[in-house]
Design a protein around this motif. Structure first.
Motif, short mmCIF file in Angstrom:
data_model
loop_
_atom_site.label_atom_id
_atom_site.label_comp_id
_atom_site.label_asym_id
_atom_site.label_seq_id
_atom_site.Cartn_x
_atom_site.Cartn_y
_atom_site.Cartn_z
N PHE A 33 0.86 -1.18 0.00
CA PHE A 33 0.00 0.00 0.00
C PHE A 33 0.90 1.23 0.00
O PHE A 33 1.80 1.36 0.82
N LEU A 34 0.66 2.14 -0.93
CA LEU A 34 1.41 3.38 -1.04
C LEU A 34 0.46 4.54 -0.77
O LEU A 34 -0.27 4.98 -1.66
N PRO A 35 0.40 5.03 0.48
CA PRO A 35 -0.51 6.12 0.81
C PRO A 35 -0.02 7.43 0.19
O PRO A 35 1.18 7.67 0.07
N TYR A 36 -0.97 8.25 -0.21
CA TYR A 36 -0.63 9.52 -0.87
C TYR A 36 0.19 10.44 0.02
O TYR A 36 1.00 11.22 -0.49
N ASP A 37 0.01 10.38 1.34
CA ASP A 37 0.80 11.27 2.19
C ASP A 37 2.29 10.92 2.18
O ASP A 37 3.13 11.78 2.43
N GLN A 38 2.64 9.68 1.85
CA GLN A 38 4.04 9.28 1.72
C GLN A 38 4.51 9.24 0.27
O GLN A 38 5.71 9.34 0.00
N TYR A 39 3.57 9.07 -0.66
CA TYR A 39 3.88 8.97 -2.08
C TYR A 39 2.99 9.94 -2.85
O TYR A 39 2.08 9.54 -3.57
N PRO A 40 3.23 11.25 -2.71
CA PRO A 40 2.32 12.26 -3.25
C PRO A 40 2.27 12.33 -4.78
O PRO A 40 1.36 12.91 -5.34
N TRP A 41 3.23 11.71 -5.44
CA TRP A 41 3.29 11.78 -6.90
C TRP A 41 2.09 11.12 -7.57
O TRP A 41 1.79 11.39 -8.72
N PHE A 42 1.40 10.23 -6.85
CA PHE A 42 0.28 9.49 -7.43
C PHE A 42 -1.07 10.18 -7.22
O PHE A 42 -2.03 9.86 -7.90
N LYS A 43 -1.11 11.11 -6.29
CA LYS A 43 -2.38 11.77 -5.97
C LYS A 43 -2.82 12.65 -7.14
O LYS A 43 -2.01 13.37 -7.73
N GLU A 44 -4.09 12.56 -7.45
CA GLU A 44 -4.72 13.37 -8.51
C GLU A 44 -4.16 13.09 -9.90
O GLU A 44 -4.20 13.96 -10.78
N LYS A 45 -3.62 11.90 -10.11
CA LYS A 45 -3.17 11.48 -11.44
C LYS A 45 -4.23 10.58 -12.05
O LYS A 45 -5.11 10.06 -11.36
N THR A 46 -4.15 10.37 -13.35
CA THR A 46 -5.14 9.52 -14.01
C THR A 46 -4.86 8.05 -13.73
O THR A 46 -3.73 7.66 -13.40
N VAL A 47 -5.89 7.25 -13.89
CA VAL A 47 -5.75 5.80 -13.71
C VAL A 47 -4.70 5.26 -14.67
O VAL A 47 -3.84 4.46 -14.28
N SER A 48 -4.73 5.70 -15.91
CA SER A 48 -3.77 5.17 -16.89
C SER A 48 -2.34 5.56 -16.53
O SER A 48 -1.41 4.78 -16.74
N GLN A 49 -2.13 6.75 -15.98
CA GLN A 49 -0.78 7.15 -15.56
C GLN A 49 -0.29 6.29 -14.40
O GLN A 49 0.87 5.88 -14.38
N ILE A 50 -1.16 6.02 -13.44
CA ILE A 50 -0.78 5.22 -12.28
C ILE A 50 -0.60 3.75 -12.65
O ILE A 50 0.31 3.08 -12.17
N ALA A 51 -1.46 3.25 -13.51
CA ALA A 51 -1.41 1.83 -13.87
C ALA A 51 -0.23 1.49 -14.77
O ALA A 51 0.17 0.33 -14.86
N ASN A 52 0.35 2.47 -15.42
CA ASN A 52 1.48 2.24 -16.32
C ASN A 52 2.77 2.16 -15.51
O ASN A 52 3.49 3.14 -15.35
N VAL A 53 3.03 0.98 -14.96
CA VAL A 53 4.22 0.77 -14.13
C VAL A 53 5.06 -0.33 -14.75
O VAL A 53 4.54 -1.30 -15.30
#
Length: 88
Positions: A33-53
């Motif tokens: 689990f990567l919470p936004y308070d520790q990994y802010p780069w993912f907050k408010e990004k699109t699903v496709s941006q986050i899923a492209n790992v």
């Protein structure tokens, strides 16, 4: 009737869930689990941006659309890495 897996899973790494609190990253049988308070780069990004790992090297995770790099060591021992980036 039983369903059987037709082949080997080709996904060694994937984002399995995105919520209002963070994301879940599945890596070879372990979910992190990567919470936004520790990994802010993912907050408010699109699903496709986050899923492209990607995993360009073992234990190195990269989101090319976000230009974010994380290591397995960071995910397993976040307390050992107290410095955290600010969200943009």
């Amino acid at each position: 009737m039983n369903s059987s897996q037709l082949g080997k899973s080709t996904s060694e790494i994937e984002v399995t869930n995105i919520s209002g609190h963070g994301i879940w990253l599945y890596v070879r049988g372990t979910e992190h689990f990567l919470p936004y308070d520790q990994y802010p780069w993912f907050k408010e990004k699109t699903v496709s941006q986050i899923a492209n790992v990607e995993e360009p090297n073992p234990g190195h995770y990269y989101w090319p659309d976000l230009d974010v790099d994380l290591s397995e060591a960071i995910l397993l021992n976040p307390d050992k890495f107290p410095l955290q980036a600010k969200g943009t």
